[in-house]
Design an enzyme around this catalytic site. Structure first.
Site, PDB file in Angstrom:
ATOM      1  N   GLU A 346      86.649  32.185  63.705  1.00 17.04           N
ATOM      2  CA  GLU A 346      86.415  33.377  64.541  1.00 17.04           C
ATOM      3  C   GLU A 346      86.779  34.689  63.857  1.00 17.04           C
ATOM      4  OE1 GLU A 346      87.147  31.527  68.954  1.00 17.04           O
ATOM      5  OE2 GLU A 346      88.925  31.943  67.794  1.00 17.04           O
TER       6      GLU A 346
HETATM    7  C1  TNX Z   1      89.252  28.774  70.131  1.00 17.17           C
HETATM    8  S1  TNX Z   1      89.262  26.514  68.226  1.00 17.17           S
HETATM    9  C2  TNX Z   1      90.122  29.030  69.079  1.00 17.17           C
HETATM   10  C3  TNX Z   1      91.510  29.366  69.383  1.00 17.17           C
HETATM   11  C4  TNX Z   1      91.782  29.437  70.871  1.00 17.17           C
HETATM   12  C5  TNX Z   1      91.060  28.325  71.580  1.00 17.17           C
HETATM   13  C6  TNX Z   1      91.350  28.265  73.054  1.00 17.17           C
HETATM   14  C7  TNX Z   1      89.516  27.647  67.253  1.00 17.17           C
HETATM   15  C8  TNX Z   1      89.395  27.316  65.865  1.00 17.17           C
HETATM   16  N1  TNX Z   1      89.808  28.856  67.754  1.00 17.17           N
HETATM   17  O1  TNX Z   1      91.858  30.582  68.771  1.00 17.17           O
HETATM   18  O2  TNX Z   1      93.159  29.331  71.075  1.00 17.17           O
HETATM   19  O3  TNX Z   1      89.693  28.487  71.384  1.00 17.17           O
HETATM   20  O4  TNX Z   1      90.810  27.105  73.642  1.00 17.17           O
END
Ligand code: TNX
Length: 530
Positions: A346
């Site tokens: 992300e």
């Molecule tokens: C996505 S899964 C994220 C996390 C959040 C999560 C909450 C991932 C690699 N990144 O930063 O905590 O969703 O469900």
């Protein structure tokens, strides 16, 4: 046999091809008290072993029971010591650990690496229990450690108690041959959104170990917090380690000595700690700690909300790379395991070309400090170095990793995310990937779940627990149990022979075990709890 309920129940002892049918029939029989039925324990193991042959009767622990080891190496004595500790606490017996060379006669639990089948591999084991004793053999200490989890599960649930219980303590007779399907079977704990102290992490490790998992991925940094002291960059914890989701101030971080305690606790349980420093996004805590990590040279304010995707290290500055090098070097030096997780997810506020160049550089930094890179699936957009491991979750870009020849860890958000709510009534957790009841977490097949990812690409499975909504270890346990047991079985047990209809019966018998451990769990209506 009388207390097993006669011939019908005896037939229920037969595991193998007819497992599902036999267990479904067993379910309709009246349930005898768990403590009085060792044969039932043999049918309740999680993860399901490769093969189980039930025997007659069982081996009853008496006050003079001892554990013998051969050879009496430090590694084997350590495994034996952990079993002895558990048995002593619940039985009140002395349970001495002795060198088998000086152990006279049968009547104990024997642990050995001598003469065991090398085909069992690093984590496999064979266990033979007769009325005279229990013999556990494995090529290595890790296999013996996995095997003592089986012994625990063959004893009555009260064996998990921390105070002396009445017994009797019978281990079901039988022969088990067992080894894992996948080499990577893990869980992730996010200690960045909320901080969990050493004792809490140790409790989490205990659950992993109980289900024969071998990886603890620690998410050590995120926008809301930096959780491990880095000697060369003290403000990371001095500033970035003092807040968490929802605010508050405190010393929410591990000293390096704390981290070493966690790593050592895990190592004794043959669990490898995989430290993660999430980069270049999810870095607000670092950006708040050091102005120079920001392109405008201005420190960001601390962040205590739960949005994602707004932060990025400044990739134009050479100092950012020396920062990353220092962090990786210090953590690598404290970490006995071969992996370093660089996050990479992300990074919505990072330029795509700069991101790809950064991930390329970071892999060199990690290998320069002697570790193998692991990253979330977004890193597949960059050039992957040979050996880099990619963790799938939700983005649909994992095929790019497979095409580059990378091995993959499966953490499909819709199945394996322990922070998703179970159902509409679950107070904790999130639901962006859906609601995940116990069956959803169990009833999937790693070699068939993700398009373009086949058995040979899969290194294993991992269940991430993000902690935006979780503040106590009881919250952590509630979201982890029962789902962790299912993910553990998917990673360990043969594809053939496992199925939801009989799994739910086995799972039901673990409720009393969790109660004896003092662990909270979700009492799902899908499971016939004992
Ligand atoms: C996505 S899964 C994220 C996390 C959040 C999560 C909450 C991932 C690699 N990144 O930063 O905590 O969703 O469900």
């Amino acid at each position: 046999m009388a207390r097993d309920g006669g011939a019908v129940r005896r037939a229920c002892g037969g595991l193998g091809a007819a497992l599902s049918a036999a267990l479904a029939a067993c379910a309709s029989l009246p349930r005898p008290p768990a403590a009085a039925t060792p044969a039932l324990a043999l049918r309740s193991l999680i993860p399901l072993p490769e093969s189980v042959q039930p025997g007659e009767g069982g081996f009853e622990l008496t006050p003079d029971v001892r554990i013998s080891v051969a050879p009496a190496s430090d590694e084997l004595l350590d495994v034996a010591g952990l079993l002895a500790e558990r048995l002593r606490a619940a039985t009140g017996y002395a349970v001495p650990v002795v060198d088998a060379a000086g152990a006279a006669g049968p009547g104990g639990i024997h642990l050995t690496t001598l003469g065991s089948d090398p085909e069992l591999g690093e984590e496999g084991y064979g266990l033979t229990v007769t009325p005279e004793g229990a013999a556990l053999a494995a090529p290595g200490a890790a296999g013996l450690f996995r095997g003592i989890q089986t012994i625990r599960q063959l004893l009555p649930p009260a064996i998990e108690s921390s105070s002396v219980q009445p017994g009797p303590w019978r281990i079901a007779a039988g022969t088990i041959r067992d080894r894992p399907r996948f080499p990577w079977r893990g869980a992730m704990l996010d200690v960045a959104r909320h901080f969990f102290g050493v004792a809490d992490v140790e409790r989490f490790i205990d659950l992993l170990a109980y289900y024969k998992m071998n990886r603890l991925h620690l998410h050590l940094s995120d926008d809301q917090g930096w959780r491990l002291v880095i000697a060369g960059w003290p403000q990371l914890t001095g500033v970035g380690g003092t807040t968490q989701v929802g605010g508050g101030t405190g010393a929410f971080y591990y000293s390096q000595a704390d981290y070493v305690r966690i790593v050592e606790y895990a190592r004794r349980r043959h669990v490898v700690v995989v430290p993660e420093i999430d980069m270049p996004g999810h870095t607000n805590a670092a950006l708040a700690s050091y102005p120079a990590l920001n392109c405008d040279g201005v420190a960001r304010p601390p962040y205590t909300g739960i949005e994602v995707g707004f932060s990025s290290l400044c990739l134009e500055r050479e100092q950012t790379l020396s920062f990353v090098d220092d962090v990786v070097r210090e953590i690598a030096a404290l970490t006995p395991g071969p992996y370093f997780h660089v996050g990479g997810d992300e990074a919505k506020s990072t330029d795509a070309a700069a991101y790809a160049a950064f991930i390329d550089r970071v892999q060199s930094i990690v290998s320069g400090h002697g570790k193998t890179t692991v990253g979330w699936e977004e890193i597949a957009a960059a050039r992957l170095h040979p050996g880099t491991i990619v963790q799938q979750w939700d983005r649909g870009v994992i095929q790019q990793a497979v095409r580059q020849g990378a091995r993959v860890i499966l953490s499909p958000a819709k199945r394996a995310y322990l922070d998703m709510k179970y159902d509409a009534a679950t107070a904790l957790g999130q639901d962006w990937a859906g609601r995940i009841e116990v069956r959803d977490a169990y009833d999937w097949e790693p070699a068939a779940d993700v398009a373009g990812v086949s058995e040979r690409d899969v290194l294993g499975v991992e269940a991430p627990l993000w902690t935006e909504t979780l503040t106590t270890i009881a919250d952590v346990e509630y979201m982890t149990l029962p789902r962790l047991a299912g993910i553990a079985e998917i990673g360990w047990s043969p594809r053939q022979g496992r199925g939801w209809r009989e799994y739910r019966l086995r799972l039901g018998s673990h409720g009393p075990r969790w109660r004896a451990m003092g662990a909270r769990f979700h009492p799902s209506r899908q499971v016939p709890w004992m």
